[in-house]
Design a protein around this motif. Structure first.
Motif, mmCIF file in Angstrom:
data_model
loop_
_atom_site.group_PDB
_atom_site.id
_atom_site.type_symbol
_atom_site.label_atom_id
_atom_site.label_comp_id
_atom_site.label_asym_id
_atom_site.label_seq_id
_atom_site.Cartn_x
_atom_site.Cartn_y
_atom_site.Cartn_z
ATOM 1 N N ILE A 1 0.708 -1.210 -0.084
ATOM 2 C CA ILE A 1 0.129 -0.045 -0.084
ATOM 3 C C ILE A 1 0.867 1.223 0.062
ATOM 4 C CG2 ILE A 1 -0.143 0.035 2.475
ATOM 5 C CD1 ILE A 1 -3.039 0.511 -0.018
ATOM 6 N N ALA A 2 2.075 1.114 0.443
ATOM 7 C CA ALA A 2 2.963 2.338 0.550
ATOM 8 C C ALA A 2 3.136 3.091 -0.692
ATOM 9 C CB ALA A 2 4.312 2.096 1.313
ATOM 10 N N PRO A 3 3.498 2.623 -1.871
ATOM 11 C CA PRO A 3 3.357 3.002 -3.154
ATOM 12 C C PRO A 3 2.019 4.062 -3.597
ATOM 13 C CG PRO A 3 4.143 1.154 -3.544
ATOM 14 C CD PRO A 3 3.573 1.032 -2.165
ATOM 15 N N LEU A 4 0.891 3.399 -3.135
ATOM 16 C CA LEU A 4 -0.329 4.004 -3.614
ATOM 17 C C LEU A 4 -0.374 5.416 -2.454
ATOM 18 C CD1 LEU A 4 -2.954 0.961 -3.710
ATOM 19 C CD2 LEU A 4 -1.952 2.690 -5.591
ATOM 20 N N ILE A 5 0.065 5.145 -1.290
ATOM 21 C CA ILE A 5 -0.079 6.416 -0.382
ATOM 22 C C ILE A 5 0.748 7.435 -0.878
ATOM 23 C CG2 ILE A 5 0.410 7.048 1.889
ATOM 24 C CD1 ILE A 5 -0.224 4.182 3.044
ATOM 25 N N HIS A 6 1.941 7.195 -1.364
ATOM 26 C CA HIS A 6 2.929 8.127 -2.059
ATOM 27 C C HIS A 6 2.319 8.507 -3.123
ATOM 28 C CE1 HIS A 6 6.866 9.935 -2.851
ATOM 29 N NE2 HIS A 6 6.636 9.734 -4.360
ATOM 30 N N GLN A 7 1.735 7.738 -4.044
ATOM 31 C CA GLN A 7 1.257 8.611 -5.063
ATOM 32 C C GLN A 7 -0.129 9.406 -4.889
ATOM 33 O OE1 GLN A 7 0.289 5.640 -8.306
ATOM 34 N NE2 GLN A 7 -1.384 7.099 -9.101
ATOM 35 N N ALA B 1 -8.893 2.126 -2.217
ATOM 36 C CA ALA B 1 -7.865 1.024 -1.702
ATOM 37 C C ALA B 1 -7.560 1.615 -0.281
ATOM 38 C CB ALA B 1 -6.642 0.895 -2.548
ATOM 39 N N LEU B 2 -7.060 2.808 -0.032
ATOM 40 C CA LEU B 2 -6.922 3.371 0.906
ATOM 41 C C LEU B 2 -7.827 3.119 2.311
ATOM 42 C CD1 LEU B 2 -5.016 6.587 -0.120
ATOM 43 C CD2 LEU B 2 -3.847 4.481 0.793
ATOM 44 N N ARG B 3 -9.127 3.326 1.608
ATOM 45 C CA ARG B 3 -10.226 2.984 2.720
ATOM 46 C C ARG B 3 -10.465 1.757 3.189
ATOM 47 N NH1 ARG B 3 -13.787 5.109 -0.265
ATOM 48 N NH2 ARG B 3 -14.871 3.073 -0.908
ATOM 49 N N ILE C 1 -8.008 -4.541 -5.712
ATOM 50 C CA ILE C 1 -8.246 -3.261 -6.342
ATOM 51 C C ILE C 1 -6.801 -2.801 -7.005
ATOM 52 C CG2 ILE C 1 -8.183 -0.791 -5.695
ATOM 53 C CD1 ILE C 1 -10.236 -1.486 -3.574
ATOM 54 N N ILE C 2 -5.870 -3.307 -6.242
ATOM 55 C CA ILE C 2 -4.538 -2.988 -6.834
ATOM 56 C C ILE C 2 -4.256 -3.899 -8.209
ATOM 57 C CG2 ILE C 2 -2.043 -3.055 -6.425
ATOM 58 C CD1 ILE C 2 -2.451 -2.433 -3.352
ATOM 59 N N THR C 3 -4.688 -5.099 -8.272
ATOM 60 C CA THR C 3 -4.418 -5.801 -9.371
ATOM 61 C C THR C 3 -5.382 -5.420 -10.531
ATOM 62 O OG1 THR C 3 -3.997 -7.990 -8.000
ATOM 63 C CG2 THR C 3 -4.632 -8.158 -10.344
ATOM 64 N N HIS C 4 -6.474 -4.911 -10.172
ATOM 65 C CA HIS C 4 -7.381 -4.282 -11.208
ATOM 66 C C HIS C 4 -6.966 -2.972 -11.769
ATOM 67 C CE1 HIS C 4 -10.773 -3.443 -13.490
ATOM 68 N NE2 HIS C 4 -11.104 -2.235 -13.031
ATOM 69 N N GLY C 5 -6.048 -2.119 -10.695
ATOM 70 C CA GLY C 5 -5.780 -0.892 -11.364
ATOM 71 C C GLY C 5 -4.526 -0.897 -12.057
ATOM 72 N N ASN C 6 -3.773 -1.852 -11.736
ATOM 73 C CA ASN C 6 -2.393 -2.136 -12.493
ATOM 74 C C ASN C 6 -2.845 -2.561 -13.949
ATOM 75 O OD1 ASN C 6 -0.855 -1.385 -10.359
ATOM 76 N ND2 ASN C 6 -0.372 -3.505 -9.928
ATOM 77 N N THR C 7 -3.803 -3.429 -14.125
ATOM 78 C CA THR C 7 -4.187 -3.997 -15.420
ATOM 79 C C THR C 7 -4.943 -2.916 -16.284
ATOM 80 O OG1 THR C 7 -4.927 -5.894 -14.536
ATOM 81 C CG2 THR C 7 -5.992 -5.389 -16.598
ATOM 82 N N ARG C 8 -5.592 -2.027 -15.297
ATOM 83 C CA ARG C 8 -6.250 -0.713 -16.288
ATOM 84 C C ARG C 8 -5.137 0.174 -16.786
ATOM 85 N NH1 ARG C 8 -11.329 1.163 -14.707
ATOM 86 N NH2 ARG C 8 -10.866 2.965 -16.189
ATOM 87 N N GLN C 9 -4.067 0.676 -15.904
ATOM 88 C CA GLN C 9 -2.724 1.339 -16.083
ATOM 89 C C GLN C 9 -2.205 0.748 -17.470
ATOM 90 O OE1 GLN C 9 -2.255 4.462 -15.377
ATOM 91 N NE2 GLN C 9 -0.426 4.538 -16.639
#
Length: 328
Positions: free
Chosen positions: A97-103, A143-145, A158-166
């Motif tokens: 989760i840390a990379p998402l928090i940073h972003q 994801a943070l919530r 959520i992270i897996t789906h988000g990486n696919t979307r990206q």
């Protein structure tokens, strides 16, 4: 000193309230050893307790969470308080989760989803994958919530789906996106068939969003072909035919249907006639169009059972009527 839990059957000596915002956590969460201030007992040197860790809480809502610690249940989890405080302080080191928090903190700056300074050191030792596909901010906040509430399995999805979307967004934004095999298959489908079933535009957008995941994208293309075939009444899949044979409206049981009397009789024998069977047929077709074949098989099996019971009931009623006529 007030204790975080009561006497014997609870977590004796596990947590203790030091003041309004400080909670002491001992290294042995399930320990039932005597707490400070209680009568001393003989103990071996190896059983001596290590110094406790003291956590000070300042995040919004910590007072209510502290009250929940005194109530047995899933909310009685001091680790969630520590996680929420780390989110608020910006000291999360979880590599997931840390990379998402940073972003999130970098992109929103003042929204304070993870607290001030959330990006400092958050991505240490991890590679930060930046999302910039449309509406990715909502996925980040979601994801943070869920991470704040301890729902790590949902966060991973959520992270897996988000990486696919990206990844798909990068493909679509490239100079030659049509060279991608999934997009080529999608173009061939659009050119080869006149798509006109309800929701086909949404399906096209979905395939484009997940084109980087070829397995999921091809499953979606297969669903598009299935839905168009049902719309055109050309679907020959065995599972769909099994639904149609049970649909009394679509059995073709009229005189001389297809010049096949035996086939017509078989269709009439397997067709459902019990009350509300139309609703079950509609639900089976709905799940078939969604690709939920297991549910369709379950609907068919349950419908056959209902039909069998219904026909037995009709036979009993007919026998009773015949017996009444004989007695008269």
């Amino acid at each position: 000193m007030a204790r975080g839990s009561g006497g014997g059957g609870g977590r004796v000596g596990e947590y203790s309230m030091l003041d309004n915002s400080t909670l002491t956590s001992y290294p042995t969460p399930l320990s039932r050893s005597p707490i400070a201030g209680s009568p001393s007992r003989s103990r071996s040197p190896s059983a001596s307790r290590s110094p406790p860790q003291v956590f000070t809480y300042t995040y919004p809502g910590w007072k209510n969470d502290r009250k929940l610690l005194l109530v047995p249940g899933p909310a009685n989890n001091p680790l969630l308080m520590q996680r929420r405080q780390a989110l608020y302080d910006g000291t999360v080191t979880d590599p997931i989760i840390a990379p998402l928090i940073h972003q999130t903190q970098t992109q929103t700056q003042t929204r304070g989803i993870a607290g001030e300074g959330a990006g400092e050191g958050a991505g240490a030792g991890t590679s930060i994958v930046v999302w910039n596909y449309p509406h990715h901010e909502r996925e980040l906040e979601k994801a943070l919530r869920h991470y704040r509430d301890g729902k790590d399995d949902i966060v991973a999805e959520i992270i897996t789906h988000g990486n696919t979307r990206q990844k798909s967004h990068i493909i679509l934004a490239s100079t030659h996106p049509t060279t991608h095999p999934i997009l080529q298959e999608l173009d061939a489908l659009k050119e080869g068939k006149h798509l006109n079933y309800r929701g086909y535009r949404t399906d096209i957008k979905m395939v484009e969003k997940i084109c980087s995941d070829e397995i999921q994208a091809r499953e979606r293309i297969g669903l598009m072909q299935r839905r168009q075939a049902v719309q055109d009444d050309t679907c020959i899949e065995p599972l769909y035919r099994s639904i149609q044979t049970r649909n009394r409206k679509g059995t073709g049981t009229g005189e001389g249907a297809n010049n096949g009397k035996s086939e017509s009789e078989r269709a009439s024998a397997s067709a459902w006639s019990y009350p509300e069977h139309e609703r079950d047929v509609e639900n089976a077709i709905k799940y078939f169009l969604r690709g939920r074949d297991t549910f369709v098989q379950r609907f068919v099996k349950d419908g056959d059972r209902k039909e069998k019971a219904y026909r037995k009931k009709l036979q009993r009623m007919q026998m009773q009527m015949q017996m009444q006529k004989v007695t008269k």
